[in-house]
Design a protein around this motif. Structure first.
Motif, PDB file in Angstrom:
ATOM      1  N   ASP A 114       0.820  -1.210   0.000  1.00  0.00           N
ATOM      2  CA  ASP A 114       0.000   0.000   0.000  1.00  0.00           C
ATOM      3  C   ASP A 114       0.857   1.266   0.000  1.00  0.00           C
ATOM      4  N   SER A 115       1.959   1.221   0.735  1.00  0.00           N
ATOM      5  CA  SER A 115       2.828   2.394   0.802  1.00  0.00           C
ATOM      6  C   SER A 115       4.189   2.011   1.365  1.00  0.00           C
ATOM      7  N   LEU A 116       5.172   2.803   1.022  1.00  0.00           N
ATOM      8  CA  LEU A 116       6.516   2.579   1.554  1.00  0.00           C
ATOM      9  C   LEU A 116       6.521   2.755   3.065  1.00  0.00           C
ATOM     10  N   GLU A 117       5.707   3.664   3.544  1.00  0.00           N
ATOM     11  CA  GLU A 117       5.627   3.904   4.987  1.00  0.00           C
ATOM     12  C   GLU A 117       5.167   2.646   5.722  1.00  0.00           C
ATOM     13  N   ASN A 118       4.135   1.974   5.194  1.00  0.00           N
ATOM     14  CA  ASN A 118       3.663   0.732   5.809  1.00  0.00           C
ATOM     15  C   ASN A 118       4.775  -0.313   5.865  1.00  0.00           C
ATOM     16  N   LEU A 119       5.554  -0.353   4.803  1.00  0.00           N
ATOM     17  CA  LEU A 119       6.626  -1.343   4.705  1.00  0.00           C
ATOM     18  C   LEU A 119       7.712  -1.113   5.744  1.00  0.00           C
ATOM     19  N   ILE A 120       8.257   0.089   5.776  1.00  0.00           N
ATOM     20  CA  ILE A 120       9.426   0.315   6.634  1.00  0.00           C
ATOM     21  C   ILE A 120       9.069   0.609   8.092  1.00  0.00           C
ATOM     22  N   GLN A 121       7.777   0.786   8.384  1.00  0.00           N
ATOM     23  CA  GLN A 121       7.377   0.942   9.773  1.00  0.00           C
ATOM     24  C   GLN A 121       7.235  -0.421  10.458  1.00  0.00           C
ATOM     25  N   HIS A 122       7.249  -1.488   9.655  1.00  0.00           N
ATOM     26  CA  HIS A 122       7.150  -2.845  10.187  1.00  0.00           C
ATOM     27  C   HIS A 122       8.552  -3.454  10.212  1.00  0.00           C
ATOM     28  N   ASP A 123       8.945  -4.020  11.344  1.00  0.00           N
ATOM     29  CA  ASP A 123      10.305  -4.544  11.497  1.00  0.00           C
ATOM     30  C   ASP A 123      10.670  -5.542  10.408  1.00  0.00           C
ATOM     31  N   ARG A 124       9.750  -6.483  10.125  1.00  0.00           N
ATOM     32  CA  ARG A 124      10.027  -7.495   9.104  1.00  0.00           C
ATOM     33  C   ARG A 124      10.043  -6.889   7.704  1.00  0.00           C
ATOM     34  N   GLY A 125       9.160  -5.932   7.493  1.00  0.00           N
ATOM     35  CA  GLY A 125       9.131  -5.260   6.195  1.00  0.00           C
ATOM     36  C   GLY A 125      10.407  -4.475   5.958  1.00  0.00           C
ATOM     37  N   LEU A 126      10.858  -3.787   6.989  1.00  0.00           N
ATOM     38  CA  LEU A 126      12.098  -3.022   6.887  1.00  0.00           C
ATOM     39  C   LEU A 126      13.275  -3.950   6.587  1.00  0.00           C
ATOM     40  N   ALA A 127      13.301  -5.107   7.256  1.00  0.00           N
ATOM     41  CA  ALA A 127      14.392  -6.061   7.041  1.00  0.00           C
ATOM     42  C   ALA A 127      14.395  -6.597   5.612  1.00  0.00           C
ATOM     43  N   ALA A 128      13.204  -6.888   5.092  1.00  0.00           N
ATOM     44  CA  ALA A 128      13.097  -7.407   3.725  1.00  0.00           C
ATOM     45  C   ALA A 128      13.529  -6.343   2.707  1.00  0.00           C
ATOM     46  N   PHE A 129      13.086  -5.115   2.915  1.00  0.00           N
ATOM     47  CA  PHE A 129      13.438  -4.018   2.010  1.00  0.00           C
ATOM     48  C   PHE A 129      14.939  -3.738   2.071  1.00  0.00           C
ATOM     49  N   ARG A 130      15.477  -3.818   3.256  1.00  0.00           N
ATOM     50  CA  ARG A 130      16.908  -3.594   3.450  1.00  0.00           C
ATOM     51  C   ARG A 130      17.726  -4.651   2.707  1.00  0.00           C
ATOM     52  N   ALA A 131      17.277  -5.907   2.804  1.00  0.00           N
ATOM     53  CA  ALA A 131      17.974  -7.000   2.118  1.00  0.00           C
ATOM     54  C   ALA A 131      17.928  -6.797   0.607  1.00  0.00           C
ATOM     55  N   PHE A 132      16.770  -6.316   0.110  1.00  0.00           N
ATOM     56  CA  PHE A 132      16.627  -6.051  -1.323  1.00  0.00           C
ATOM     57  C   PHE A 132      17.592  -4.955  -1.770  1.00  0.00           C
ATOM     58  N   LEU A 133      17.643  -3.862  -1.025  1.00  0.00           N
ATOM     59  CA  LEU A 133      18.534  -2.761  -1.375  1.00  0.00           C
ATOM     60  C   LEU A 133      19.999  -3.195  -1.308  1.00  0.00           C
ATOM     61  N   LYS A 134      20.297  -4.048  -0.359  1.00  0.00           N
ATOM     62  CA  LYS A 134      21.674  -4.541  -0.252  1.00  0.00           C
ATOM     63  C   LYS A 134      22.043  -5.355  -1.482  1.00  0.00           C
ATOM     64  N   SER A 135      21.071  -6.092  -2.029  1.00  0.00           N
ATOM     65  CA  SER A 135      21.335  -6.889  -3.239  1.00  0.00           C
ATOM     66  C   SER A 135      21.598  -5.989  -4.438  1.00  0.00           C
ATOM     67  N   GLU A 136      21.119  -4.748  -4.359  1.00  0.00           N
ATOM     68  CA  GLU A 136      21.332  -3.783  -5.441  1.00  0.00           C
ATOM     69  C   GLU A 136      22.474  -2.815  -5.125  1.00  0.00           C
ATOM     70  N   TYR A 137      23.143  -3.044  -4.031  1.00  0.00           N
ATOM     71  CA  TYR A 137      24.243  -2.190  -3.584  1.00  0.00           C
ATOM     72  C   TYR A 137      23.798  -0.746  -3.404  1.00  0.00           C
ATOM     73  N   SER A 138      22.600  -0.562  -2.864  1.00  0.00           N
ATOM     74  CA  SER A 138      22.096   0.795  -2.641  1.00  0.00           C
ATOM     75  C   SER A 138      21.452   0.923  -1.260  1.00  0.00           C
ATOM     76  N   GLU A 139      21.985   0.194  -0.293  1.00  0.00           N
ATOM     77  CA  GLU A 139      21.388   0.193   1.046  1.00  0.00           C
ATOM     78  C   GLU A 139      21.641   1.484   1.822  1.00  0.00           C
ATOM     79  N   GLU A 140      22.494   2.381   1.278  1.00  0.00           N
ATOM     80  CA  GLU A 140      22.802   3.614   2.000  1.00  0.00           C
ATOM     81  C   GLU A 140      21.557   4.480   2.213  1.00  0.00           C
ATOM     82  N   ASN A 141      20.585   4.415   1.291  1.00  0.00           N
ATOM     83  CA  ASN A 141      19.377   5.237   1.428  1.00  0.00           C
ATOM     84  C   ASN A 141      18.553   4.835   2.649  1.00  0.00           C
ATOM     85  N   ILE A 142      18.299   3.549   2.804  1.00  0.00           N
ATOM     86  CA  ILE A 142      17.494   3.102   3.946  1.00  0.00           C
ATOM     87  C   ILE A 142      18.288   3.225   5.239  1.00  0.00           C
ATOM     88  N   GLU A 143      19.590   3.069   5.172  1.00  0.00           N
ATOM     89  CA  GLU A 143      20.422   3.218   6.370  1.00  0.00           C
ATOM     90  C   GLU A 143      20.409   4.674   6.843  1.00  0.00           C
TER      91      GLU A 143
END
Length: 209
Positions: free
Chosen positions: A61-90
């Motif tokens: 529904d929204s990025l906010e819903n995703l990263i406000q949830h611990d598991r959602g944040l972890a999944a999104f973080r893992a995805f960004l790490k796979s793209e070598y762009s985790e600095e934004n979420i960090e």
């Protein structure tokens, strides 16, 4: 049979055998209890790591819903790490943590650490900010406040929302969670999916365990 045992009465030999049998049974029972206890602990850990399919769908529904949830944040973080762009979420997470700072004495060193790591020209994890926002944030470092990174954080959030978040929703990092392997699209299974509990201890979100 040795002479010593042969000299013993038959009743003594029988009692010895019975005792050996009982000891063996008790040892087996003890091992069984230990195994059951171990399995119980594993089940508790597994159940604590579960999340409903309905909750996972809300992440779309929204990025906010995703990263406000611990598991959602972890999944999104893992995805960004796979793209070598985790600095934004960090950077976003660091800003959230910074805004919770209660001691005024800690504001300046924490602000400087975030600035040096994500914003300065020599930053090790430099985020993509326009020159105007970068200059304004640099000026805020003269007298750091709880809101000194707000504009930069909003810009990075918008950047993730329009770019990496959309790719995340189309990636296995999300699709494997919302539609686990082996799930059928039949009416009955689709109905059950609303209450189906998803085990989130996969490699995708191994960071949040």
């Amino acid at each position: 049979m040795c002479k010593g045992l042969a000299a013993l009465p038959a009743t003594c030999l029988k009692s010895a055998k019975d005792m050996k049998h009982r000891l063996g049974f008790l040892l087996q029972k003890s091992d069984s209890c230990d195994y059951s206890s171990s399995q119980g602990k594993k089940e508790k850990i597994s159940s604590s790591q579960r999340i409903s399919q309905e909750e996972v769908r809300k992440w779309a529904d929204s990025l906010e819903n995703l990263i406000q949830h611990d598991r959602g944040l972890a999944a999104f973080r893992a995805f960004l790490k796979s793209e070598y762009s985790e600095e934004n979420i960090e950077f976003w997470v660091s800003c959230e943590d910074y805004k919770k700072t209660k001691s005024p004495a800690k504001l300046s060193p924490k602000a400087r650490k975030i600035y040096d790591e994500f914003i300065s020209v020599q930053a090790t994890k430099e985020v993509n900010l326009d020159s105007c926002t970068r200059e304004k944030t640099s000026h805020n470092m003269l007298e750091p406040t709880l809101s000194c990174f707000d504009e930069a954080q909003r810009k990075i959030f918008t950047l993730m929302e329009k770019d990496s978040y959309r790719r995340f929703l189309k990636s296995p990092y999300y699709l494997d969670l919302v539609s686990p392997p082996g799930a059928s699209c039949g009416p009955e299974n689709c109905k059950r999916s609303h209450t189906h509990a998803l085990d989130c201890n996969s490699n995708i979100i191994s960071q949040c365990a």
